[in-house]
Structures are given as structure tokens and as C-alpha cells.
Design a protein around this motif. Structure first.
Motif, PDB file in Angstrom:
ATOM      1  N   GLU A   1       8.964  -1.445   5.305  1.00 33.20           N
ATOM      2  CA  GLU A   1       8.583  -0.112   4.848  1.00 33.20           C
ATOM      3  C   GLU A   1       9.631   0.381   3.865  1.00 33.20           C
ATOM      4  N   LEU A   2       9.175   0.771   2.687  1.00 30.14           N
ATOM      5  CA  LEU A   2      10.045   1.361   1.677  1.00 30.14           C
ATOM      6  C   LEU A   2       9.721   2.850   1.552  1.00 30.14           C
ATOM      7  N   ILE A   3      10.746   3.664   1.448  1.00 33.71           N
ATOM      8  CA  ILE A   3      10.571   5.107   1.325  1.00 33.71           C
ATOM      9  C   ILE A   3      10.898   5.521  -0.109  1.00 33.71           C
ATOM     10  N   PHE A   4      10.053   6.358  -0.681  1.00 34.70           N
ATOM     11  CA  PHE A   4      10.326   6.843  -2.032  1.00 34.70           C
ATOM     12  C   PHE A   4       9.868   8.293  -2.154  1.00 34.70           C
ATOM     13  N   GLU A   5      10.344   8.941  -3.188  1.00 32.07           N
ATOM     14  CA  GLU A   5      10.068  10.356  -3.396  1.00 32.07           C
ATOM     15  C   GLU A   5       9.372  10.564  -4.723  1.00 32.07           C
ATOM     16  N   VAL A   6       8.442  11.485  -4.737  1.00 35.09           N
ATOM     17  CA  VAL A   6       7.750  11.869  -5.969  1.00 35.09           C
ATOM     18  C   VAL A   6       7.982  13.355  -6.204  1.00 35.09           C
ATOM     19  N   GLU A   7       8.550  13.686  -7.327  1.00 35.36           N
ATOM     20  CA  GLU A   7       8.674  15.075  -7.759  1.00 35.36           C
ATOM     21  C   GLU A   7       8.250  15.157  -9.216  1.00 35.36           C
ATOM     22  N   ARG A   8       7.805  16.300  -9.624  1.00 34.55           N
ATOM     23  CA  ARG A   8       7.398  16.502 -11.009  1.00 34.55           C
ATOM     24  C   ARG A   8       7.882  17.867 -11.483  1.00 34.55           C
TER      25      ARG A   8
ATOM     26  N   ARG B   1       0.845  -1.185   0.000  1.00 35.96           N
ATOM     27  CA  ARG B   1       0.000   0.000   0.000  1.00 35.96           C
ATOM     28  C   ARG B   1       0.885   1.242   0.000  1.00 35.96           C
ATOM     29  N   ILE B   2       0.302   2.342  -0.424  1.00 34.67           N
ATOM     30  CA  ILE B   2       0.999   3.619  -0.445  1.00 34.67           C
ATOM     31  C   ILE B   2       0.489   4.449   0.728  1.00 34.67           C
ATOM     32  N   ASP B   3       1.408   4.884   1.570  1.00 37.10           N
ATOM     33  CA  ASP B   3       1.068   5.629   2.779  1.00 37.10           C
ATOM     34  C   ASP B   3       0.027   4.837   3.579  1.00 37.10           C
ATOM     35  N   SER B   4      -1.099   5.412   3.922  1.00 36.77           N
ATOM     36  CA  SER B   4      -2.098   4.697   4.706  1.00 36.77           C
ATOM     37  C   SER B   4      -3.293   4.272   3.866  1.00 36.77           C
TER      38      SER B   4
ATOM     39  N   VAL C   1       7.717  12.991  -0.084  1.00 31.49           N
ATOM     40  CA  VAL C   1       8.275  11.709   0.339  1.00 31.49           C
ATOM     41  C   VAL C   1       7.143  10.838   0.877  1.00 31.49           C
ATOM     42  N   HIS C   2       7.147   9.581   0.473  1.00 28.25           N
ATOM     43  CA  HIS C   2       6.062   8.669   0.819  1.00 28.25           C
ATOM     44  C   HIS C   2       6.630   7.340   1.300  1.00 28.25           C
ATOM     45  N   SER C   3       5.748   6.537   1.863  1.00 25.22           N
ATOM     46  CA  SER C   3       6.130   5.195   2.264  1.00 25.22           C
ATOM     47  C   SER C   3       5.253   4.190   1.541  1.00 25.22           C
ATOM     48  N   SER C   4       5.826   3.034   1.310  1.00 17.12           N
ATOM     49  CA  SER C   4       5.060   1.902   0.822  1.00 17.12           C
ATOM     50  C   SER C   4       5.263   0.756   1.802  1.00 17.12           C
ATOM     51  N   ASP C   5       4.189   0.302   2.425  1.00 21.74           N
ATOM     52  CA  ASP C   5       4.256  -0.866   3.294  1.00 21.74           C
ATOM     53  C   ASP C   5       4.093  -2.105   2.441  1.00 21.74           C
TER      54      ASP C   5
ATOM     55  N   LEU D   1      -4.187  26.051  -0.534  1.00 17.57           N
ATOM     56  CA  LEU D   1      -3.397  26.638  -1.612  1.00 17.57           C
ATOM     57  C   LEU D   1      -2.430  25.628  -2.200  1.00 17.57           C
ATOM     58  N   TRP D   2      -1.720  24.913  -1.356  1.00 15.46           N
ATOM     59  CA  TRP D   2      -0.840  23.834  -1.812  1.00 15.46           C
ATOM     60  C   TRP D   2      -0.447  22.978  -0.625  1.00 15.46           C
ATOM     61  N   SER D   3       0.089  21.793  -0.913  1.00 13.50           N
ATOM     62  CA  SER D   3       0.497  20.882   0.151  1.00 13.50           C
ATOM     63  C   SER D   3       1.679  20.045  -0.315  1.00 13.50           C
ATOM     64  N   TYR D   4       2.318  19.411   0.642  1.00 12.63           N
ATOM     65  CA  TYR D   4       3.514  18.609   0.367  1.00 12.63           C
ATOM     66  C   TYR D   4       3.598  17.511   1.427  1.00 12.63           C
ATOM     67  N   GLU D   5       4.140  16.352   1.043  1.00  8.68           N
ATOM     68  CA  GLU D   5       4.263  15.229   1.964  1.00  8.68           C
ATOM     69  C   GLU D   5       5.725  15.051   2.386  1.00  8.68           C
ATOM     70  N   LEU D   6       5.971  15.077   3.701  1.00 10.92           N
ATOM     71  CA  LEU D   6       7.328  14.903   4.222  1.00 10.92           C
ATOM     72  C   LEU D   6       7.690  13.444   4.429  1.00 10.92           C
ATOM     73  N   GLY D   7       6.688  12.553   4.455  1.00  7.41           N
ATOM     74  CA  GLY D   7       6.972  11.136   4.658  1.00  7.41           C
ATOM     75  C   GLY D   7       6.873  10.739   6.112  1.00  7.41           C
ATOM     76  N   PRO D   8       7.169   9.464   6.416  1.00  3.42           N
ATOM     77  CA  PRO D   8       7.034   8.941   7.779  1.00  3.42           C
ATOM     78  C   PRO D   8       7.929   9.672   8.773  1.00  3.42           C
ATOM     79  N   GLY D   9       7.504   9.676  10.018  1.00  2.00           N
ATOM     80  CA  GLY D   9       8.236  10.377  11.069  1.00  2.00           C
ATOM     81  C   GLY D   9       7.322  11.394  11.713  1.00  2.00           C
ATOM     82  N   ASN D  10       6.986  11.210  12.973  1.00  2.00           N
ATOM     83  CA  ASN D  10       6.011  12.084  13.619  1.00  2.00           C
ATOM     84  C   ASN D  10       6.494  13.534  13.693  1.00  2.00           C
TER      85      ASN D  10
END
Length: 717
Positions: free
Chosen positions: A368-375, A320-323, A350-354, A677-686
Motif C-alpha cells: 500500500e502506497l499513500i499519497f496526497e492530492v492538493e490543488r 488501483r486507487i483507493d477501492s 490523502v489516498h492509497s494505491s494498492d 457542499l464539499w468533501s475531503y479524503e483522509l486516507g486509510p485508517g478506520n
């Protein structure tokens, strides 16, 4: 750590396949002769005034057992709030254990450190070590600290992980290991995961003979598998809950649940081989380069080694991707599970794949695998830079000119180039730094858990002066009229901002953890004893104070106060936002969060003109704009992720605000109507911090050790 080793290539997995075809690692054939018993208890929640009957009954049972336990291990929440008198009552209750030759070990729980004015130092004074290991009759015992200061969440600090890596280097692969911690692992989805970096621990344990993991915190009787390892929780002892008796023999470990209600009666939970065949191990990675601009990502996974009793034809795998929901993977002719998924629907960041693989024997292994998405899209935000510091970061960054100031649990204060992230200077204290930096007239002020309050030259990091408060400092200072003020343990301090000379101290009812607010004449702050203070800046004399919050747990201590429209605003942890007249201290109004599934109390209010901005603590991640006149809502906007401690950070022009969800979601909203307005994902880590925001770039700090600069989409710059 989010940006270290984000990619594991398929080539490494091919090596793993070859390794899996080799003969199994030979385990020690000569089993050691061992036969001993130990007890696992948890969540005693001892108070100074409360009964110790359940604990004393447990002690009596332990002494009467045959065979008698060699030791007792408590997996945390020993006390209700970490006070010395609570520890004294607890130690009096367990004193007969030592007289009977039964040793006692403990790890801290969140109750032991969250409300303790000494933090983790209080536990260390009572039991010596936050984490440790020891050997007994050829078995290795590992006791870990999962607590986070001032929080109920769990986390493994980098210094602890480094210690564990060194510890395990001296443990033979076949040596039986038992692991103990307060917060559970291996049981929840990422969006509610109690220990945000639990996979850092699991990766260290790979290849070792971990027989069982013992946890607490949940006050339930539960058993589950964590990557094939027997993991259990027993109920809270303080209300008569059960305990676990573990009988270790040369070839078998028996886990039994005992009860104070029926002494001498035990129910078998599990019987485990102490030296089983080499366990299965999931190896997961990427079958593609670690390139942010990839339009499709390929996951590859396999079991290496695979337990002989598992039937490969009856395995299943999913990801799965993130949750999000789990989706199936497919196995190819190489015995490797794989899947290809597009990145176009995934937000930038930055996202996680479980990845989880279930064997024919219904044992599930996950990673858990960590990957990044940029465009390359002007409509998308982008990461300008990121830097990993030495440990987790709970404090909020301070942007001042072209410098970003950050404090860390690695004991240091950093000055970073805001354009590049490069370290300009760092200053080392002798304790973890949880308070956030503040600056005035070129001087940076900050407190440390080493008991000292520091004044540093903001340009060079040179120490100008420091002041010993006598206790750990968690709160963030306020400055006005040449006085710098911070809250300590039942004391409020006022120092000369230039020299550090003590001007006054004012007694308080509890300890402080949040930021001090200030106007031209007065400091405002709330403690962990339900008291909210207005303190005269020149003399330290209370101008007024008020009792806020129904119980100790609902004190006005987490949320920092804010000033505006002739009032001071603060949240109490029972879900109420209060407004006090700054002159008289009269409560003008109080409001609850408008939505039923939301509460105020963790996020701090921010005021602009006649509008208050504050976040609720609920699953939707609601951010509110309220009227300063009466607290009534102007708008509400949901960011889609629970907000825990993070507060709205307004742009200098007041047109927008930034805030962060606990699992790494950065959201920027229009301040006039709450429109995203906009958002961004930092990935896992509280995340327990408030970002710095200049209207263009959001500067973030996380428990994953990193600082990031996230830039708005080019079309908005």
C-alpha cells in the motif's frame, strides 16, 4: 502515522535492484532436530449457560493424540461476551490439558472485549497478556491482539507494533515463525479490510521466515497467501467446526484439518518447507517527489529478492486507487514495473494505491502506497494542519473557543491550538482513553480505562480532582445542575462537578459506552442490557426506564441519545430509532431506516428544532433528516461510504453538517436539503468518531493516530 514516510523514492528501488543481483543471504545450513505437534483452534464463543461439548471433545482428542500436542493456541472469540462466568466455563473445559502436560495460549477476539465491561482488562485477568511471543524447539511463535475496544473491526495499536519491532530484532532471519491473530489479513479490498493497518504488520515481517499465519473471526475453512505466506482460517469450534493440527519437523511443516465429528481423521491442508529459499518480496514506491500539487504520479515496483523458481517474463502487475478497479502496470528494461496516472480526477486529500504483483507461479504480493492530492483551487477544500499523536484515536474531538481537546489510546488527553494544531498541554492517565472530553465552566471532564474519572483545568491541563469508579470508563459524561454524570459497569455515577464528591450512585443492568444526554433536570443514557434510563440529576433516582432492543446485542448502547421537541431520541442496534416523551417515558414513535439496505443503531441522532439528523449503517453511507413529530424522512443524502459510529455534527448556525465515513471520507452537507457542499479524503485508517465542526473547518480524529483540520473551499468561507 498517515503522514510519516508517505513516499518511497525510485532511488531506493534502484538500490534494491543492485541488492537483488548480489548473492542470496546464506541461511542456516544446520537444520535443528525438531519434531512436535500443536493445535490451532478458534471462535469457541463460550457462554455461561451453553454446552462445552465441542470444546471438551477437542480436549479429549488432543490428549489421545500421538504424538501429543505440545500446546493449543486459540485465535480468539473464546467467549461470547467476555463475562467472568463464560471464562470459568471455558477454563473448566480445558483444565484436562494442563493435567496432560499440554500448554494453552490465546489471543483476544472481538467478542472477548467488545461487550466486556472490563474491556481488554477482562482478557488480561484471565490469560495475562494481550500479545506475546515464545520460542519452542527453535521456532518463534507470535501471538497478536487485533481487537478494537467496543468494535468488531481489527487494528494493531502503535504500542503493539513497537513491541513487535523490538521482538523481531532478536529473531534470526532464518528462524521459522508462526503468527496468530483473530482478524484476518491479506484477503480483502481496502473498503472492507478487517484490519485497517495490516500493512504495518506485513512491513515488520518482511525479511523474516514466516511459515504461516493463523486467523479466526470468519467462521470458515479458508486458505490463502498473504505476500507469499500461507494464511488460514478454520471454522468456529463452538458449533462443531474443525481445528488445525500442525506437525513441525526439521525440514517440513504439515497443516492438517481435524474434526470433532470424526476423531482421529485428518485432511492435509498444506505441506510447507520450514526453511525455504529466500522468499520474494515486493518493493514499491514513487518515481517522483512527494509533492501534493503533482499533476501526475508515477508508481514503481519490483520483486527483490525474486524466488529462483519464478519466471520474470511471466509476471504481471497492477494497481488501483483507493477501492477502485485494478489497472495494469508495465515493465521497463530495468525489470521495474511502473505506471503513470493523472491526479486531476482524484478528489483532494490523502489516498492509497494498492500495488500487487503476481509471479509466474501465481503467488501475489501486495503493498500500500499513500499519497496526497492538493490543488491550488479556491473551489477545493484544504488541510490546514495535521498532527500525529501517540496512538489510535477512537473518541470524538471537542472544539471549545480556539482549543481542540482530544483523547487517545496512548493514555493521554490533549489540548491543541485549533488554528495550528500545536499541543498546548497534555495530561497522562494510566489507561487508554476512549471517552470523549466534555467541558463546563472552564473544567474538562473525561473518563479513562484506568478506572478514574478526571476533572482538569481546561486552560492549563492541571488535575483538579479524580474519582475512582472501580472499573474501566468508556462512556462520555453529561453535565447539568452542577452534577456531572457518567455510566460505568452496572452503575451510574453523579458527582459534584466542582469538587468531585460522590453525590449518588444508581444501579444499572449493564455497562455504558456512549455519551450521556442532559436537560435541566434529567440525565438520559442506554446500557448494554437493553435498558434506557431517565435519571433525576439531583438524587440519581430513575424517573423512568424502558426495555429497548430485541436482544442483548441490540441494546441502546452504541448510539448516544439526543433531546429536542419535548422528546429524547435514541437508536437501538436492531435498526430502530426510538422517540420517548421526556416527562412520562412513553414511547411516542419508532421508525426503521427508510431504505432496505440500511439500519439505524450506530450513528447517534442530532436534533435542531423539529429536525433529527442521523446516519444509517449501509454501503451507501446514507444521512437522514427526519421529523421530530413522527420520524418520517424529510431528505436522505448518500456520502458514498459506510458510516460506522460517526454522527452528524451541526455547524453553530445550523446551516450545514459534517460527518465521516469509516474509511476516511469527510462529507459536509446542506442541513436544509442534504445537498453535498464539499468533501475531503483522509486516507486509510478506520474512523469511529464524530468530527468537530465550526461551519468552516472540520476537525477529525482517526485510528491512524492523527488529528486533522480540514478547511472549506475558499469560495464558501
Amino acid at each position: 502515522m498517515r503522514f510519516r514516510g508517505m513516499d518511497v523514492s525510485l532511488g531506493a528501488l534502484f538500490v534494491a535492484v543492485v541488492f537483488a543481483l548480489l548473492p542470496g543471504r546464506a541461511l542456516s545450513q544446520g537444520l535443528e532436530k525438531r519434531d512436535f505437534v500443536f493445535l490451532d483452534i478458534t471462535d469457541t464463543h463460550q457462554t455461561a449457560e451453553g454446552s462445552t461439548k465441542a470444546l471438551r471433545d477437542l480436549v479429549s482428542q488432543a490428549i489421545a493424540m500421538s504424538p501429543r500436542p505440545a500446546f493449543v493456541i486459540d485465535t480468539g472469540d473464546i467467549t461470547e461476551s467476555g463475562r467472568p462466568e463464560e471464562y470459568a466455563a471455558f477454563k473448566a473445559a480445558i483444565a484436562p490439558l494442563a493435567d496432560a502436560g499440554i500448554r494453552f495460549y490465546a489471543v483476544p477476539g472481538n467478542h472477548d472485549v467488545r461487550w466486556c465491561p472490563l474491556g481488554k482488562e477482562g482478557f488480561e485477568q484471565q490469560f495475562g497478556k494481550l500479545y506475546q511471543s515464545f520460542d519452542y524447539e527453535g521456532v518463534h511463535f507470535i501471538l497478536l491482539d487485533t481487537t478494537v475496544l467496543l468494535e468488531h473491526w481489527g487494528h494493531f495499536d502503535q504500542s503493539e507494533l513497537d513491541w513487535l519491532a523490538r521482538d523481531l530484532k532478536h529473531v534470526r532471519p532464518e528462524t521459522p515463525i508462526f503468527v496468530f491473530m483473530h482478524h484476518w489479513i491479506g484477503r480483502d479490498a481496502p473498503d472492507v479490510r478487517m484490519v485497517d493497518n495490516e500493512y504495518d504488520l506485513l512491513h515488520l515481517l518482511n525479511g523474516h521466515n514466516v511459515v504461516a499465519i493463523f486467523t479466526g473471526h470468519g467462521h470458515q475453512n479458508l486458505e490463502w497467501k498473504t505476500n507469499g505466506i500461507e494464511t488460514l482460517m478454520v471454522g468456529a469450534l463452538y458449533n462443531g467446526g474443525p481445528f488445525c493440527r500442525v506437525h513441525v519437523r526439521s525440514d517440513l511443516v504439515t497443516l492438517e484439518r481435524g474434526s470433532s465429528e470424526k476423531p482421529g481423521t485428518f485432511v492435509t491442508i498444506a505441506s510447507l518447507p520450514i526453511n525455504p529459499p529466500r522468499p520474494s518480496q515486493l518493493r514499491a514506491g514513487w518515481d517522483d517527489p512527494d509533492v501534493p500539487y503533482l499533476a501526475r504520479r508515477r508508481i514503481a515496483a519490483l520483486l527483490d529478492p525474486r524466488s529462483p523458481e519464478d519466471d520474470p517474463s511471466k509476471e504481471s502487475a497492477e494497481y488501483r486507487i483507493d477501492s477502485g478497479p485494478y489497472r495494469p502496470m508495465e515493465k521497463d528494461s530495468r525489470d521495474i514495473w511502473h505506471v503513470v496516472f493523472p491526479t486531476a480526477p482524484i478528489p483532494v486529500g490523502v489516498h492509497s494505491s494498492d500495488v500487487r504483483l503476481t509471479t509466474s507461479n501465481k503467488v501475489t504480493y501486495s503493498d500500500e502506497l499513500i499519497f496526497e492530492v492538493e490543488r491550488d483551487d479556491a473551489r477545493e477544500p484544504s488541510r490546514e494542519w495535521a498532527i500525529n499523536l501517540g496512538d489510535a484515536i477512537q473518541s470524538s474531538p471537542l472544539l471549545y473557543g480556539d482549543t481542540l481537546f482530544v483523547s487517545s489510546l496512548d493514555h493521554k488527553v490533549y489540548a491543541l491550538n485549533a488554528k495550528t494544531g500545536k499541543i498546548r498541554w497534555s495530561f497522562a492517565t494510566k489507561g487508554a482513553v476512549l471517552s470523549s472530553p466534555v467541558i463546563s465552566d472552564g473544567i474538562l471532564y473525561i473518563g479513562s480505562t484506568d478506572h478514574y474519572f478526571y476533572a482538569l483545568d481546561a486552560h492549563t491541563g492541571k488535575l483538579l480532582w479524580h474519582f475512582d469508579s472501580g472499573d474501566p470508563i468508556f462512556s462520555t459524561a453529561g453535565i447539568t445542575s452542577g452534577v456531572v454524570c457518567f455510566g460505568g459497569n452496572k452503575k451510574i455515577f453523579g458527582l459534584n462537578a466542582r469538587t468531585g464528591k460522590l453525590l449518588w450512585t444508581t444501579p444499572a443492568n449493564g455497562f455504558f459506552q456512549s455519551r450521556v444526554a442532559a436537560d435541566d433536570t434529567t440525565f438520559y443514557m442506554g446500557d448494554w442490557a437493553n435498558t434506557f434510563y431517565a435519571i433525576d440529576a439531583k438524587t440519581g433516582t430513575p424517573r423512568w426506564e424502558d426495555h429497548v432492543g430485541r436482544l442483548f446485542y441490540f441494546s441502546p448502547a452504541i448510539s448516544a441519545p439526543a433531546l429536542g421537541d419535548g422528546k429524547v431520541y435514541v437508536c437501538s442496534d436492531d435498526g430502530v430509532l426510538h422517540a420517548f416523551d421526556t416527562s412520562s417515558g412513553k414511547e411516542v414513535w419508532e421508525v426503521h431506516a427508510p431504505n432496505g439496505d440500511d439500519v439505524f443503531g450506530y450513528s447517534s441522532p442530532t436534533v435542531l428544532g423539529v429536525t433529527i439528523f442521523v446516519a444509517g449503517l449501509g454501503p451507501k453511507g446514507n444521512v437522514y433528516a427526519l421529523s421530530t413529530a413522527n420520524g418520517q424522512p424529510i431528505w436522505v443524502s448518500a456520502i458514498g461510504q459506510t458510516i460506522y459510529d460517526s454522527s452528524p455534527s451541526l455547524a453553530p448556525d445550523g446551516h450545514s453538517l459534517a460527518i465521516m465515513g469509516v474509511r476516511g471520507h469527510v462529507a459536509v452537507l446542506d442541513a436544509s436539503d442534504g445537498k453535498p457542499l464539499w468533501s475531503y479524503e483522509l486516507g486509510p485508517g478506520n474512523i469511529f468518531s464524530t468530527p468537530a465542526y465550526d461551519g468552516r473547518t472540520v476537525y477529525t480524529t482517526t485510528m491512524a493516530d492523527d488529528v486533522q483540520a480540514i478547511a472549506a473551499p475558499n469560495v464558501m468561507k
